[in-house]
Design an enzyme around this catalytic site. Structure first.
Site, PDB file in Angstrom:
ATOM      1  N   ASP A  11      32.092 -17.558   5.003  1.00  0.00           N
ATOM      2  CA  ASP A  11      30.583 -16.965   4.876  1.00  0.00           C
ATOM      3  C   ASP A  11      31.017 -15.427   5.176  1.00  0.00           C
ATOM      4  O   ASP A  11      32.070 -15.172   5.278  1.00  0.00           O
ATOM      5  CB  ASP A  11      30.009 -17.490   6.076  1.00  0.00           C
ATOM      6  CG  ASP A  11      28.681 -16.966   6.568  1.00  0.00           C
ATOM      7  OD1 ASP A  11      27.726 -16.637   5.534  1.00  0.00           O
ATOM      8  OD2 ASP A  11      28.071 -16.132   7.473  1.00  0.00           O
ATOM      9  N   SER A  12      29.897 -14.563   5.139  1.00  0.00           N
ATOM     10  CA  SER A  12      30.064 -13.034   5.264  1.00  0.00           C
ATOM     11  C   SER A  12      30.416 -12.944   6.928  1.00  0.00           C
ATOM     12  O   SER A  12      30.972 -11.926   7.030  1.00  0.00           O
ATOM     13  CB  SER A  12      28.772 -12.700   4.912  1.00  0.00           C
ATOM     14  OG  SER A  12      27.767 -12.874   5.685  1.00  0.00           O
ATOM     15  N   TYR A  43      26.387  -9.313   3.116  1.00  0.00           N
ATOM     16  CA  TYR A  43      26.434  -9.594   1.586  1.00  0.00           C
ATOM     17  C   TYR A  43      25.086  -9.440   1.078  1.00  0.00           C
ATOM     18  O   TYR A  43      25.233  -8.960  -0.337  1.00  0.00           O
ATOM     19  CB  TYR A  43      26.773 -11.030   1.422  1.00  0.00           C
ATOM     20  CG  TYR A  43      28.434 -11.141   1.503  1.00  0.00           C
ATOM     21  CD1 TYR A  43      29.094 -10.345   1.937  1.00  0.00           C
ATOM     22  CD2 TYR A  43      28.948 -12.516   1.029  1.00  0.00           C
ATOM     23  CE1 TYR A  43      30.614 -10.749   2.111  1.00  0.00           C
ATOM     24  CE2 TYR A  43      30.298 -12.560   0.844  1.00  0.00           C
ATOM     25  CZ  TYR A  43      31.306 -11.905   1.464  1.00  0.00           C
ATOM     26  OH  TYR A  43      32.581 -12.140   1.690  1.00  0.00           O
ATOM     27  N   GLY A  44      23.865  -9.757   1.772  1.00  0.00           N
ATOM     28  CA  GLY A  44      22.745  -9.781   1.273  1.00  0.00           C
ATOM     29  C   GLY A  44      22.398  -8.391   0.603  1.00  0.00           C
ATOM     30  O   GLY A  44      21.315  -8.452  -0.208  1.00  0.00           O
ATOM     31  N   CYS A  74      27.454 -19.704   2.694  1.00  0.00           N
ATOM     32  CA  CYS A  74      26.808 -18.348   2.628  1.00  0.00           C
ATOM     33  C   CYS A  74      25.909 -18.412   1.606  1.00  0.00           C
ATOM     34  O   CYS A  74      26.051 -18.582   0.402  1.00  0.00           O
ATOM     35  CB  CYS A  74      27.870 -17.052   2.595  1.00  0.00           C
ATOM     36  SG  CYS A  74      26.955 -15.531   1.927  1.00  0.00           S
ATOM     37  N   ASN A  75      24.440 -18.211   1.874  1.00  0.00           N
ATOM     38  CA  ASN A  75      23.624 -18.195   0.809  1.00  0.00           C
ATOM     39  C   ASN A  75      23.571 -17.191  -0.298  1.00  0.00           C
ATOM     40  O   ASN A  75      23.404 -17.553  -1.361  1.00  0.00           O
ATOM     41  CB  ASN A  75      21.888 -18.249   1.346  1.00  0.00           C
ATOM     42  CG  ASN A  75      21.562 -19.460   1.913  1.00  0.00           C
ATOM     43  OD1 ASN A  75      20.925 -20.422   1.217  1.00  0.00           O
ATOM     44  ND2 ASN A  75      21.997 -19.791   3.219  1.00  0.00           N
ATOM     45  N   GLU A 155      24.024 -11.334  14.029  1.00  0.00           N
ATOM     46  CA  GLU A 155      25.158 -10.727  14.039  1.00  0.00           C
ATOM     47  C   GLU A 155      25.564  -9.873  15.160  1.00  0.00           C
ATOM     48  O   GLU A 155      26.376 -10.040  15.985  1.00  0.00           O
ATOM     49  CB  GLU A 155      25.790 -10.038  12.742  1.00  0.00           C
ATOM     50  CG  GLU A 155      27.259  -9.796  12.286  1.00  0.00           C
ATOM     51  CD  GLU A 155      27.774 -11.081  11.572  1.00  0.00           C
ATOM     52  OE1 GLU A 155      29.041 -11.237  11.950  1.00  0.00           O
ATOM     53  OE2 GLU A 155      27.055 -11.944  11.230  1.00  0.00           O
ATOM     54  N   CYS A 187      19.524 -18.608   4.911  1.00  0.00           N
ATOM     55  CA  CYS A 187      20.642 -17.675   5.250  1.00  0.00           C
ATOM     56  C   CYS A 187      21.322 -18.407   6.326  1.00  0.00           C
ATOM     57  O   CYS A 187      20.634 -18.986   7.247  1.00  0.00           O
ATOM     58  CB  CYS A 187      19.962 -16.420   5.579  1.00  0.00           C
ATOM     59  SG  CYS A 187      21.047 -15.365   6.276  1.00  0.00           S
ATOM     60  N   THR A 188      22.573 -18.371   6.195  1.00  0.00           N
ATOM     61  CA  THR A 188      23.388 -19.131   7.133  1.00  0.00           C
ATOM     62  C   THR A 188      23.031 -18.618   8.672  1.00  0.00           C
ATOM     63  O   THR A 188      23.512 -19.250   9.423  1.00  0.00           O
ATOM     64  CB  THR A 188      24.867 -19.287   7.052  1.00  0.00           C
ATOM     65  OG1 THR A 188      25.314 -18.102   6.058  1.00  0.00           O
ATOM     66  CG2 THR A 188      25.011 -20.514   5.952  1.00  0.00           C
ATOM     67  N   HIS A 189      22.699 -17.292   8.719  1.00  0.00           N
ATOM     68  CA  HIS A 189      22.641 -16.616  10.079  1.00  0.00           C
ATOM     69  C   HIS A 189      21.409 -17.230  10.753  1.00  0.00           C
ATOM     70  O   HIS A 189      21.210 -17.184  11.900  1.00  0.00           O
ATOM     71  CB  HIS A 189      22.481 -15.264  10.161  1.00  0.00           C
ATOM     72  CG  HIS A 189      24.089 -14.646   9.772  1.00  0.00           C
ATOM     73  ND1 HIS A 189      24.490 -14.785   8.654  1.00  0.00           N
ATOM     74  CD2 HIS A 189      24.652 -13.910  10.551  1.00  0.00           C
ATOM     75  CE1 HIS A 189      25.886 -14.140   8.650  1.00  0.00           C
ATOM     76  NE2 HIS A 189      25.849 -13.395   9.746  1.00  0.00           N
TER      77      HIS A 189
HETATM   78  N1  DGL Z   1      25.539 -15.070   5.345  1.00  0.00           N
HETATM   79  C1  DGL Z   1      24.634 -14.536   4.410  1.00  0.00           C
HETATM   80  C2  DGL Z   1      23.752 -15.495   3.843  1.00  0.00           C
HETATM   81  O1  DGL Z   1      23.978 -16.686   4.208  1.00  0.00           O
HETATM   82  C3  DGL Z   1      23.766 -13.637   5.603  1.00  0.00           C
HETATM   83  C4  DGL Z   1      24.320 -12.285   6.123  1.00  0.00           C
HETATM   84  C5  DGL Z   1      24.893 -11.323   4.973  1.00  0.00           C
HETATM   85  O2  DGL Z   1      23.880 -10.838   4.635  1.00  0.00           O
HETATM   86  O3  DGL Z   1      25.964 -11.347   4.806  1.00  0.00           O
HETATM   87  O4  DGL Z   1      22.908 -15.233   2.824  1.00  0.00           O
END
Ligand code: DGL
Length: 273
Positions: A11-12, A43-44, A74-75, A155, A187-189
């Site tokens: 994941d990010s 990443y988004g 990570c989505n 985060e 989103c995994t967060h």
């Molecule tokens: N892990 C990212 C996702 O699931 C969210 C956080 C990011 O933007 O990196 O999209």
């Protein structure tokens, strides 16, 4: 075929720990290598090209450490870099992304008429959920909204605070979401914000437990490769790597995996391109 798989998850940042935890609860006997790209989070807001370049290097890193099954937790990476992850992993290493299992789950809920999706800009703009749902359930009313502030809030440890609740209210009071019966936290967060989201909707909207949906898909895919649990005595180890040391990553790792969990800094810049 290898009877003793190793799952590589990435994941990010900390969000993928929710998927890791769900996978551990279904498959405690399978060793896991986790990579959190904290240096490049979020990443988004990155371009698809950048996300694809990070993804390629991380998949190679995980395969080099013996991963025989990759989970893109990570989505944003699932949305724009699933093909590159599969290409890099090769035909012997299956790749599970976080989009397909959730789409399948939603599509089979036949009584559902209107679903909302929230995620990063990369995920929402990719249109991946919308396209896949339209293919399986053309009758479904799908409403999507980018909520880019939510992942950085998690985060930074703001889940469960008035700050998070105010930002959620700001995004979701949008008329667009009024008729939804079910929410995909894409989103995994966002599982960290489950209570805050549930409070906003007064419990009237089903918020999908996406980490468990993904974990069950991984369990199903690995079912023919798992050595009987009777032969395994205890939990297998988890290796955790991250690209940059951050306090929240360390804190959440300890919370999820215990205070003695070893965490190794493995910067992405030192990995071959
Ligand atoms: N892990 C990212 C996702 O699931 C969210 C956080 C990011 O933007 O990196 O999209």
């Amino acid at each position: 075929m290898n009877a003793d798989p190793i799952i590589g998850i990435f994941d990010s940042g900390v969000g993928g720990l929710t998927v890791l935890k769900a996978i551990r609860s279904c498959l405690p006997e399978i060793p896991v290598v986790y990579y959190g790209d904290t240096a490049h989070m979020p990443y988004g807001d990155k371009s698809p090209d950048l996300i694809r370049s990070y993804t390629r290097r991380i998949v190679r890193f995980l395969v080099d450490r013996g991963a025989s099954h990759i989970v893109i937790a990570c989505n944003s990476a699932s949305a724009v870099a699933g093909d590159i992850a599969r290409q890099e992993a090769g035909s012997r290493v299956p790749v599970t992304d976080v989009v397909e299992p959730v789409v399948q789950e939603v599509a089979q809920r036949s009584r559902l008429h209107c679903v909302g999706i929230i995620g990063t800009r990369a995920t929402i703009q990719s249109g991946i959920y919308q396209k896949h749902l339209a293919a399986l359930r053309p009758d479904l009313d799908v409403r999507s909204l980018a909520t880019p502030l939510l992942a950085p809030l998690v985060e930074e440890g703001f889940a469960g605070t008035p700050v998070a609740r105010e930002v959620i209210r700001h995004y979701l009071k949008n008329e667009l979401f009024r008729p939804i019966e079910c929410l995909i936290p894409a989103c995994t967060h966002y599982p960290f914000l489950f209570e805050d989201l549930n409070d906003f909707f007064w419990g009237r909207v089903t918020i999908l437990d996406t980490p468990h949906i993904v974990a069950h898909a991984v369990q199903k895919q690995l079912s023919d490769r798992i050595v009987s649990r009777q032969n395994k005595q205890s939990e297998s180890p988890v290796q955790v790597h991250f690209s940059m040391d951050t306090l929240s990553f360390r804190q959440l790792c300890r919370l999820f995996l215990g205070s003695d969990q070893e965490i190794t800094e493995s910067p992405l810049s030192s990995l071959p391109d």
